[in-house]
Design a protein around this motif. Structure first.
Motif, short mmCIF file in Angstrom:
data_model
loop_
_atom_site.label_atom_id
_atom_site.label_comp_id
_atom_site.label_asym_id
_atom_site.label_seq_id
_atom_site.Cartn_x
_atom_site.Cartn_y
_atom_site.Cartn_z
N PRO A 20 -20.92 -6.69 59.15
CA PRO A 20 -22.38 -6.86 59.08
C PRO A 20 -23.04 -6.03 57.99
O PRO A 20 -24.17 -6.33 57.61
CB PRO A 20 -22.85 -6.43 60.48
N GLY A 21 -22.36 -5.02 57.50
CA GLY A 21 -22.93 -4.19 56.44
C GLY A 21 -22.51 -4.61 55.05
O GLY A 21 -22.77 -3.89 54.08
N HIS A 22 -21.86 -5.78 54.94
CA HIS A 22 -21.38 -6.25 53.64
C HIS A 22 -22.51 -6.98 52.93
O HIS A 22 -22.81 -8.14 53.21
CB HIS A 22 -20.18 -7.18 53.85
N ASN A 23 -23.15 -6.30 51.98
CA ASN A 23 -24.41 -6.79 51.39
C ASN A 23 -24.23 -7.71 50.19
O ASN A 23 -25.17 -7.89 49.41
CB ASN A 23 -25.28 -5.60 50.99
N GLY A 24 -23.05 -8.28 50.03
CA GLY A 24 -22.81 -9.21 48.94
C GLY A 24 -21.67 -10.13 49.29
O GLY A 24 -21.32 -10.31 50.46
N VAL A 25 -21.09 -10.74 48.27
CA VAL A 25 -19.90 -11.57 48.46
C VAL A 25 -18.81 -11.05 47.54
O VAL A 25 -19.09 -10.49 46.47
CB VAL A 25 -20.18 -13.06 48.16
N ASP A 26 -17.56 -11.24 47.95
CA ASP A 26 -16.42 -10.83 47.15
C ASP A 26 -15.80 -12.05 46.49
O ASP A 26 -15.48 -13.04 47.16
CB ASP A 26 -15.38 -10.12 48.02
N LEU A 27 -15.61 -11.97 45.19
CA LEU A 27 -15.04 -13.05 44.38
C LEU A 27 -13.70 -12.59 43.85
O LEU A 27 -13.62 -11.64 43.06
CB LEU A 27 -16.00 -13.40 43.24
N ALA A 28 -12.61 -13.26 44.26
CA ALA A 28 -11.25 -12.77 44.03
C ALA A 28 -10.73 -13.13 42.64
O ALA A 28 -9.79 -13.91 42.50
CB ALA A 28 -10.31 -13.29 45.10
N ALA A 29 -11.32 -12.56 41.62
CA ALA A 29 -10.85 -12.75 40.26
C ALA A 29 -9.75 -11.74 39.93
O ALA A 29 -9.65 -10.67 40.54
CB ALA A 29 -12.01 -12.60 39.28
N ALA A 30 -8.92 -12.09 38.97
CA ALA A 30 -7.80 -11.22 38.59
C ALA A 30 -8.30 -9.99 37.85
O ALA A 30 -9.35 -9.99 37.21
CB ALA A 30 -6.83 -12.00 37.71
N ARG A 31 -7.53 -8.93 37.92
CA ARG A 31 -7.83 -7.70 37.20
C ARG A 31 -8.01 -8.01 35.70
O ARG A 31 -7.21 -8.73 35.10
CB ARG A 31 -6.69 -6.70 37.37
#
Length: 382
Positions: A249-260
């Protein structure tokens, strides 16, 4: 710990982009008052040979409703039907002149600043003496005769004629493009109207502000494209953790799994507010090494302020950002590279959107619908 929310990645919920169904919709009419002109607006903005192709992006990418020709014109925030009618005239003139939708947004936003979308008469000494019409154009400055400038269609055409002469107007910040036409005493005033102007254009054209204009035809935005709304994808990658899920619930964005090492792009024109390691710590903390869950912070990150007091945030970069505080950046400009610094369990971009200029949790909104509304759905493999 700083005011930034912890941002560990979560790869349990991959999402795929939904296929888009494209339907051919009829042309709709808007009867608009102004100089006795009957204004006809289509649900698309291109000018190619095939109307179905022209309206591809508006119908496929847009989610705004089509205005009912037999109903009342809508209100948008403080802009009632009469003002929206003037916006419709501005848009229609742009279409007739083959101006791409980005120009419609610039023109509508400019008229919002100059006249509040009201067809002003001669205001005398109260307002630059002889300023008239939607754009406060002045007969004494060669814009036209007073009776011409009271015609919304005429005054819109004069605005577009000058806008098209501005080098690179489609990629300039809205306020810069507008100022080069208007030469206003308040050159920074136009920017704040861009979000609502975008909404108005989307509503009246079934989503043209979400599209990309290519060869006078509209299409849905692809990776690297900048839509008429002025936005582009920060990276092209699947969403692997959503905004404020039940698990986080405290995750204030989205994670986008791009490569290093994947380039991260500014989502829109703006000014860099922050470019640093978070948190700074006591000297033992480093953003130059891979992070881990629970380490804390965004690692190397950037905050950018955009028109309408929108802030975007880009976390977990692999190294120091390539921009610095105060830099003016353009949509699509590279600002850093994907990494896994800070509170992170693997390479990805943590992307946030904040409203009202609030960088804290209270200002955070879900980036996915925000970007979709601007024609840039997040997700899609790199």
């Amino acid at each position: 710990m700083s005011d930034l929310a912890a941002t560990p990645t979560d790869r349990r919920r991959p999402r795929r982009r939904l296929a888009v169904l494209i339907g051919l919709l009829g042309t709709f009419l808007l009867l608009c008052c102004g100089g006795g002109t009957l204004v006809v607006l289509s649900g698309f903005a291109g000018d190619g040979d095939d109307p179905a192709v022209d309206r591809l992006a508006a119908d496929a990418c847009g989610q705004g409703g089509v205005v009912d020709a037999n109903g009342k014109l809508p209100s948008v925030d403080s802009y009632g039907p009469d003002k929206i009618r003037n916006a419709a005239i501005i848009i229609n003139v742009g279409k007739q002149m083959s101006v791409p939708p980005r120009g419609w947004i610039i023109a509508v936003a400019t008229a919002m600043q100059e006249s509040n979308l009201t067809n002003l008469g001669n205001l005398g000494s109260r307002n630059d003496h002889d300023s008239i019409g939607l754009f406060q154009q002045r007969p004494s400055m060669g814009w036209g005769k007073p009776e011409q400038l009271r015609d919304p269609a005429y005054t819109a055409r004069k605005f577009y004629e000058k806008l098209l002469k501005v080098t690179g107007w489609q990629t300039r910040p809205l306020t810069d493009a507008a100022q080069r036409v208007q030469i206003s005493a308040f050159p920074d005033a136009y920017a704040k109207h861009e979000p609502i102007a975008t909404r108005i254009v989307n509503l009246l054209t079934n989503g043209a502000a979400r599209a990309v204009n290519v060869g006078n035809q509209l299409r849905c935005a692809a990776a690297g494209d900048i839509t008429a709304s002025g936005y582009t994808r920060p990276v092209r990658a699947n969403i692997v953790s959503g905004f404020r899920t039940s698990e986080r619930p405290g995750h204030n964005g989205v994670d986008l799994a791009a490569a290093r090492g994947t380039d991260i792009h500014a989502a829109a024109n703006g000014r860099v507010l922050v470019a640093r390691c978070d948190p700074a710590g006591d000297g033992s903390y480093s953003c130059d090494v891979d992070g881990y869950p629970g380490k804390g912070g965004c690692g190397w990150f950037v905050d950018i302020l955009h028109a309408g007091n929108i802030i975007t945030r880009y976390c977990h970069m692999v190294r120091r950002p390539v921009v610095k505080v105060g830099d003016l950046v353009q949509a699509g400009q590279v600002i850093g590279q994907v990494g896994t610094s800070g509170d992170s369990s693997g390479p990805h971009l943590h992307f946030e959107v904040h409203v009202n200029g609030n960088r804290g949790s209270a200002g955070a909104i879900n980036p996915a619908p925000f970007m979709s509304e601007r024609g840039i759905p997040l997700g899609g493999k790199a």
